[in-house]
Design a protein around this motif. Structure first.
Motif, PDB file in Angstrom:
ATOM      1  N   GLY A 157       0.815  -1.207   0.000  1.00  0.00           N
ATOM      2  CA  GLY A 157       0.000   0.000   0.000  1.00  0.00           C
ATOM      3  C   GLY A 157       0.847   1.255   0.000  1.00  0.00           C
ATOM      4  N   LEU A 158       0.255   2.339   0.446  1.00  0.00           N
ATOM      5  CA  LEU A 158       0.921   3.641   0.464  1.00  0.00           C
ATOM      6  C   LEU A 158       1.565   3.867   1.823  1.00  0.00           C
ATOM      7  CD1 LEU A 158      -1.894   5.598  -1.347  1.00  0.00           C
ATOM      8  CD2 LEU A 158       0.416   5.345  -2.210  1.00  0.00           C
ATOM      9  N   ALA A 159       2.874   4.115   1.807  1.00  0.00           N
ATOM     10  CA  ALA A 159       3.619   4.369   3.035  1.00  0.00           C
ATOM     11  C   ALA A 159       3.914   5.857   3.149  1.00  0.00           C
ATOM     12  CB  ALA A 159       4.922   3.568   3.047  1.00  0.00           C
ATOM     13  N   GLU A 160       3.854   6.390   4.364  1.00  0.00           N
ATOM     14  CA  GLU A 160       4.132   7.803   4.587  1.00  0.00           C
ATOM     15  C   GLU A 160       5.617   8.101   4.374  1.00  0.00           C
ATOM     16  OE1 GLU A 160       2.116   9.609   8.114  1.00  0.00           O
ATOM     17  OE2 GLU A 160       1.806   7.504   8.612  1.00  0.00           O
ATOM     18  N   VAL A 161       5.881   9.325   3.912  1.00  0.00           N
ATOM     19  CA  VAL A 161       7.252   9.808   3.770  1.00  0.00           C
ATOM     20  C   VAL A 161       7.392  11.020   4.681  1.00  0.00           C
ATOM     21  CG1 VAL A 161       9.005  10.682   2.187  1.00  0.00           C
ATOM     22  CG2 VAL A 161       7.354   8.981   1.397  1.00  0.00           C
ATOM     23  N   PRO A 162       7.906  10.837   5.906  1.00  0.00           N
ATOM     24  CA  PRO A 162       7.964  11.963   6.844  1.00  0.00           C
ATOM     25  C   PRO A 162       8.982  13.019   6.466  1.00  0.00           C
ATOM     26  CG  PRO A 162       9.006  10.008   7.783  1.00  0.00           C
ATOM     27  CD  PRO A 162       8.376   9.575   6.507  1.00  0.00           C
ATOM     28  N   ASN A 163      10.050  12.640   5.745  1.00  0.00           N
ATOM     29  CA  ASN A 163      11.075  13.604   5.337  1.00  0.00           C
ATOM     30  C   ASN A 163      11.264  13.520   3.830  1.00  0.00           C
ATOM     31  OD1 ASN A 163      13.181  15.382   5.121  1.00  0.00           O
ATOM     32  ND2 ASN A 163      14.534  14.352   6.562  1.00  0.00           N
ATOM     33  N   PRO A 164      10.372  14.138   3.054  1.00  0.00           N
ATOM     34  CA  PRO A 164      10.445  13.990   1.599  1.00  0.00           C
ATOM     35  C   PRO A 164      11.689  14.596   0.980  1.00  0.00           C
ATOM     36  CG  PRO A 164       8.777  15.596   2.215  1.00  0.00           C
ATOM     37  CD  PRO A 164       9.230  14.947   3.480  1.00  0.00           C
ATOM     38  N   SER A 165      12.241  15.656   1.586  1.00  0.00           N
ATOM     39  CA  SER A 165      13.436  16.282   1.012  1.00  0.00           C
ATOM     40  C   SER A 165      14.588  15.287   0.944  1.00  0.00           C
ATOM     41  CB  SER A 165      13.841  17.504   1.840  1.00  0.00           C
ATOM     42  OG  SER A 165      12.836  18.502   1.806  1.00  0.00           O
ATOM     43  N   ALA A 166      14.802  14.563   2.046  1.00  0.00           N
ATOM     44  CA  ALA A 166      15.883  13.575   2.058  1.00  0.00           C
ATOM     45  C   ALA A 166      15.625  12.463   1.059  1.00  0.00           C
ATOM     46  CB  ALA A 166      16.036  13.000   3.471  1.00  0.00           C
ATOM     47  N   LEU A 167      14.365  12.084   0.875  1.00  0.00           N
ATOM     48  CA  LEU A 167      14.045  10.996  -0.043  1.00  0.00           C
ATOM     49  C   LEU A 167      14.227  11.433  -1.491  1.00  0.00           C
ATOM     50  CD1 LEU A 167      13.050   8.086  -0.138  1.00  0.00           C
ATOM     51  CD2 LEU A 167      10.731   8.936  -0.278  1.00  0.00           C
ATOM     52  N   PHE A 168      13.811  12.653  -1.829  1.00  0.00           N
ATOM     53  CA  PHE A 168      13.960  13.127  -3.198  1.00  0.00           C
ATOM     54  C   PHE A 168      15.428  13.335  -3.573  1.00  0.00           C
ATOM     55  CE2 PHE A 168       9.476  14.812  -2.816  1.00  0.00           C
ATOM     56  CZ  PHE A 168       8.954  13.889  -3.705  1.00  0.00           C
ATOM     57  N   LEU A 169      16.280  13.582  -2.591  1.00  0.00           N
ATOM     58  CA  LEU A 169      17.695  13.810  -2.871  1.00  0.00           C
ATOM     59  C   LEU A 169      18.545  12.573  -2.620  1.00  0.00           C
ATOM     60  CD1 LEU A 169      18.150  17.342  -1.249  1.00  0.00           C
ATOM     61  CD2 LEU A 169      17.736  16.808  -3.656  1.00  0.00           C
ATOM     62  N   SER A 170      17.916  11.459  -2.209  1.00  0.00           N
ATOM     63  CA  SER A 170      18.691  10.273  -1.826  1.00  0.00           C
ATOM     64  C   SER A 170      19.407   9.639  -3.010  1.00  0.00           C
ATOM     65  CB  SER A 170      17.766   9.244  -1.163  1.00  0.00           C
ATOM     66  OG  SER A 170      16.752   8.836  -2.068  1.00  0.00           O
ATOM     67  N   GLU A 171      18.839   9.768  -4.217  1.00  0.00           N
ATOM     68  CA  GLU A 171      19.442   9.144  -5.389  1.00  0.00           C
ATOM     69  C   GLU A 171      20.336  10.104  -6.157  1.00  0.00           C
ATOM     70  OE1 GLU A 171      16.274   7.590  -7.698  1.00  0.00           O
ATOM     71  OE2 GLU A 171      15.589   6.191  -6.147  1.00  0.00           O
ATOM     72  N   ARG A 172      20.611  11.237  -5.565  1.00  0.00           N
ATOM     73  CA  ARG A 172      21.488  12.215  -6.230  1.00  0.00           C
ATOM     74  C   ARG A 172      22.926  11.720  -6.159  1.00  0.00           C
ATOM     75  NH1 ARG A 172      23.442  17.742  -4.667  1.00  0.00           N
ATOM     76  NH2 ARG A 172      23.488  18.955  -6.587  1.00  0.00           N
ATOM     77  N   GLY A 173      23.552  11.591  -7.309  1.00  0.00           N
ATOM     78  CA  GLY A 173      24.898  11.037  -7.377  1.00  0.00           C
ATOM     79  C   GLY A 173      25.973  12.102  -7.248  1.00  0.00           C
ATOM     80  N   ALA A 174      27.107  11.864  -7.920  1.00  0.00           N
ATOM     81  CA  ALA A 174      28.234  12.795  -7.878  1.00  0.00           C
ATOM     82  C   ALA A 174      27.854  14.105  -8.562  1.00  0.00           C
ATOM     83  CB  ALA A 174      29.445  12.161  -8.571  1.00  0.00           C
ATOM     84  N   PRO A 175      28.546  15.202  -8.238  1.00  0.00           N
ATOM     85  CA  PRO A 175      28.228  16.492  -8.863  1.00  0.00           C
ATOM     86  C   PRO A 175      28.328  16.406 -10.384  1.00  0.00           C
ATOM     87  CG  PRO A 175      29.725  16.787  -7.003  1.00  0.00           C
ATOM     88  CD  PRO A 175      29.608  15.319  -7.216  1.00  0.00           C
ATOM     89  N   ALA A 176      27.310  16.928 -11.056  1.00  0.00           N
ATOM     90  CA  ALA A 176      27.262  16.880 -12.509  1.00  0.00           C
ATOM     91  C   ALA A 176      26.737  18.197 -13.028  1.00  0.00           C
ATOM     92  CB  ALA A 176      26.372  15.727 -12.980  1.00  0.00           C
ATOM     93  N   ALA A 177      27.152  18.552 -14.215  1.00  0.00           N
ATOM     94  CA  ALA A 177      26.677  19.777 -14.838  1.00  0.00           C
ATOM     95  C   ALA A 177      25.182  19.659 -15.117  1.00  0.00           C
ATOM     96  CB  ALA A 177      27.445  20.049 -16.124  1.00  0.00           C
ATOM     97  N   GLY A 178      24.460  20.730 -14.851  1.00  0.00           N
ATOM     98  CA  GLY A 178      23.020  20.745 -15.088  1.00  0.00           C
ATOM     99  C   GLY A 178      22.178  20.325 -13.908  1.00  0.00           C
ATOM    100  N   SER A 179      22.784  20.010 -12.770  1.00  0.00           N
ATOM    101  CA  SER A 179      22.054  19.570 -11.588  1.00  0.00           C
ATOM    102  C   SER A 179      22.130  20.642 -10.509  1.00  0.00           C
ATOM    103  CB  SER A 179      22.629  18.249 -11.059  1.00  0.00           C
ATOM    104  OG  SER A 179      22.008  17.892  -9.843  1.00  0.00           O
TER     105      SER A 179
END
Length: 452
Positions: A268-290
């Motif tokens: 089902g649907l699970a709550e995301v209490p800290n969405p900022s950390a979740l949206f940035l969790s897959e951010r990799g190494a510094p890249a142009a355009g990010s």
């Protein structure tokens, strides 16, 4: 008695016309006017005087409406702090996005809190709803279930059961036998919604209506439905992402534009209490355009990653592809960069995306979009520990945005040490974040990318 003449109603805005036309004068929609059976006329002839209503002043003190918490914190947040008794709520969303799953989980949570809850399904059989409840692990929730589309039978059942909360899934399938129209028509939607909202106010029952969504993304039917209810929620998200966002666009008992973030899982649907950390969790190494943008969604600060890609175009008309942002805003920023800073994007394809399936509506993202475009064009990466926010005017000046302090506090909490923002934004006293304040876009380009 003369027979009542038919009337023509717009299925998009609900405007009434005397005759059929190809285009609605109220909303401009084409081929949206259909013939509807007229409603029953009111009483004729003289009638008695009405009663005088009680009046009060603006200084009258009233206690805030009592609320019931479901325990699903993200759902309670969007409602404004819990469910208000005798309130009418309209929930819309794309087909298959998870509206029924979310409401089944919510009604089970309210039932476990002691509320008497009914779930009326007009689209699915009771066995299908029970299968979903079994998959979500909600078998033990004391929720009464019914499958019916006849509104008269539903109201009779509600009057006998006297529940605290009832879910109507969906309002487009309900039909009232006193209205000579097919289910889902404008007249049926208006009449069914009016009957349910009136019943909710008279009997003190909270009613949640599920509404279909048109191809334009608005709730199907006349806008009068949204005016009848107390709260309008949109459940949105991209099918390719596991994130779902419940957004309040109208709330008489709390702040509008509040959001709740959920993650679609096998259970089902699970709550995301800290969405900022979740949206940035897959951010990799510094890249142009990010670039990381510090935004606000209602009262909640939200950090999201804005990605841009700029490449030479082999086409005579370069492509402009935008996901998660307004395409018109992108065109405006490109024009300001060329006119005020002398940085052309002619002959280049521009692709812009908000990572994680988020949608950004506020103009505070202008500076982050410009930084992502310039970073991709010049192939220079913005420092990964930097957040960017600010509004760009057509003159090239940078305008401050509201709630800068909350944005910076959220950035500091997630480990960001630098922020680029317009001058005069009242950032407050936020320790650990170095502020780089700028007055215009030309100065921003020169300081960050060494041009201008």
């Amino acid at each position: 008695m003369a027979k009542a003449s038919p009337q023509f109603t717009c299925t998009s805005c609900g405007a009434v016309h005397k005759k059929w036309a190809g285009r609605c004068d109220g909303c401009g929609a084409w081929n949206a006017i259909v013939e509807e059976a007229p409603l029953a006329a009111g009483p004729k002839g003289p009638v008695g005087r009405g009663r005088k209503i009680a009046l009060s002043t603006l200084q009258t003190k009233e206690a805030p409406p009592p609320r019931t918490l479901s325990g699903v914190a993200e759902f309670d947040r969007v409602l404004g702090g819990g469910l208000v008794a005798a309130s009418a709520i309209l929930v819309g969303g794309d087909p298959g996005i998870g509206k029924s799953t979310l409401l089944l989980q919510a009604v089970a949570a309210f039932a476990r809190k002691g509320l008497k809850c009914l779930y009326i399904s007009g689209e699915e059989a009771a066995a299908q709803v029970r299968m979903r409840a079994h998959r979500l692990g909600l078998d033990d929730a004391p929720v009464q279930l019914g499958a019916e589309t006849n509104l008269r039978d539903i109201l009779t059942t509600l009057d006998a059961e006297r529940p605290d909360l009832v879910i109507i899934d969906s309002i487009q399938t309900m039909w009232l036998d006193s209205v000579e129209s097919a289910p889902g028509s404008v007249a049926q939607l208006r009449a069914a919604s009016h009957e349910l909202v009136t019943f909710a106010k008279k009997r003190g029952v909270s009613v949640v209506l599920v509404g279909h969504v048109t191809k334009e993304g608005a709730i199907a039917g006349p806008r009068v439905i949204e005016h009848m209810v107390d709260c309008v929620l949109y459940f949105e998200g991209e099918r390719g992402h596991q994130f779902r966002i419940l957004r309040a666009v109208k709330n008489r008992f709390g702040p509008a534009d509040e959001i709740g973030v959920f993650e679609m899982t096998g259970a089902g649907l699970a709550e995301v209490p800290n969405p900022s950390a979740l949206f940035l969790s897959e951010r990799g190494a510094p890249a142009a355009g990010s670039v990381v943008f510090a935004g606000m969604e209602g009262t909640r600060p939200m950090l999201t990653e804005i990605q841009a890609l700029v490449s030479a175009s082999p086409l005579s008309m370069p492509r402009r592809t935008v996901v998660g942002l307004d395409s018109g805003r992108l065109s405006t920023i490109l024009a300001v960069l060329e006119a005020r800073c002398g940085i052309p994007f002619t002959g280049m394809d521009v692709f812009l995306n908000v990572a994680g399936g988020m949608r950004v509506h506020e103009p505070a993202a202008d500076l982050a979009v410009a930084a992502a475009l310039l970073s991709a064009r010049e192939d220079i990466a913005v420092p990964p520990d930097t957040v960017v926010f600010g509004e760009i005017s057509l003159s090239g000046a940078l305008r401050p945005v509201s709630q800068s302090e909350n944005r910076l506090k959220e950035a500091q909490k997630l480990g960001f040490t630098s922020a680029m923002l317009p001058t005069g934004g009242k950032p407050g006293a936020v320790t650990g974040v170095q502020l780089r304040e700028m007055t215009d876009l030309t100065g921003f380009v020169g300081e960050v990318f060494g041009a201008g």
